[in-house]
Design a protein around this motif. Structure first.
Motif: not given
Length: 315
Positions: A272-287
């Motif tokens: 569940s904690r891995l969702l934090l860097p994914m939502g805050v960093c990885t997905l914006p980087a993807f965009l």
């Protein structure tokens, strides 16, 4: 085994075989020699007979009368890993005169149990680790996908707006990797073997020495300062009149059970904690790296090469 590893399971295997030989009346030096001649790489390295990569010839193992293991604990410390803990147990058993074979057999069981705990935690962490690695590649996949669809992503990324997207996206990807690595590292199992000190104090007491002598020998052998939990078990033993050795070994088993449980809980929380860097960093980087260049390309009038080729073919 062709290459030596120094994990708890490997040390336990060699210790178990060594204990059997000692119980059969074989002298320690002779037992090490027999193990080396049988192809045990750990024993061969204990005799200084092979290189660290596991090569060497067991035929050259010296006979007991010319044995290099005048003090085997020095060679155990040289091997490192779990053998450092074995060296502590060996020193304690020799110092207090505890039966060496039963002590090694008991310690081998403790090492094997500790290895199972670490393996359980590693298996529980495997899925979160794989998910983190997969998600980290999403921005790069988006760029490749844009190129495959025929968008001139390279031209967009040299535009001032594109440069801003690229810099921000790269920074977010780096932040996501560092954040994820830190979360995974915090969930890793403790490199120290759970219940180790309780097992070593139990070995010391099995030699028939006094409680204070057992604690002194344990600390001097390299086990460190006596833990509060160990002292609490010994106080309980004194108040209840129960055998301290059995209570200590039960405490060591409980510590290993607790380490297994805590490790699994950390692995579950990691998902569940891995969702934090994914939502805050990885997905914006993807965009920023994947979607934004495509939108800029379309708004700037750049037609995808695939569509252009299709239009030319139709004409």
């Amino acid at each position: 085994m062709s290459v030596l590893t120094v994990g708890p399971a490997d040390a336990a295997e060699t210790l178990q075989r060594l204990a059997v030989l000692l119980e059969a009346g074989v002298a320690p030096a002779r037992a090490w020699t027999l193990l080396a001649q049988d192809g045990d790489v750990t024993a061969q390295r204990m005799l200084g007979d092979v290189s660290p990569d596991g090569g060497g010839d067991a035929e050259g193992v010296p006979p007991p009368q010319h044995h290099p293991l005048l003090d085997p604990t020095e060679n155990m410390d040289r091997l490192g890993g779990a053998w450092t803990d074995v060296a502590v147990a060996w020193r304690v058993a020799q110092t207090v005169g505890a039966p060496l074979a039963p002590s090694l057999r008991q310690f081998a069981g403790a090492l094997r149990s500790a290895a199972e705990v670490r393996d359980d935690v590693a298996v529980a962490l495997a899925d979160p680790r794989a998910t983190a690695r997969l998600v980290a590649w999403l921005p790069a996949v988006a760029i490749v996908l844009g190129l495959a669809l025929g968008f001139d992503v390279a031209a967009v990324l040299v535009h001032p707006v594109g440069i801003g997207c690229a810099v921000a996206g790269a920074a977010l990807m780096l932040a996501a990797r560092l954040w994820t690595a830190r979360l995974v590292a915090r969930a890793e199992p403790d490199p120290r073997l759970a219940g180790l000190q309780s097992e070593i104090v139990a070995i010391a007491l099995s030699g028939g020495v006094s409680l204070e002598r057992a604690l002194t020998v344990t600390s001097a052998a390299g086990a460190g300062e006596i833990e509060t939990e160990v002292r609490a078990v010994l106080r309980l033993s004194q108040r209840a009149g129960a055998r301290a050795v059995e209570l200590l070994r039960a405490d060591a088993a409980e510590q290993r059970r607790s380490a297994r449980t805590q490790g699994r809980l950390r692995a579950a929380r990691l998902s569940s904690r891995l969702l934090l860097p994914m939502g805050v960093c990885t997905l914006p980087a993807f965009l920023l790296l994947g979607v934004a260049p495509l939108l800029i390309s379309v708004l700037g009038g750049s037609t995808p090469l695939l569509l252009t080729s299709a239009g030319l073919a139709a004409a």
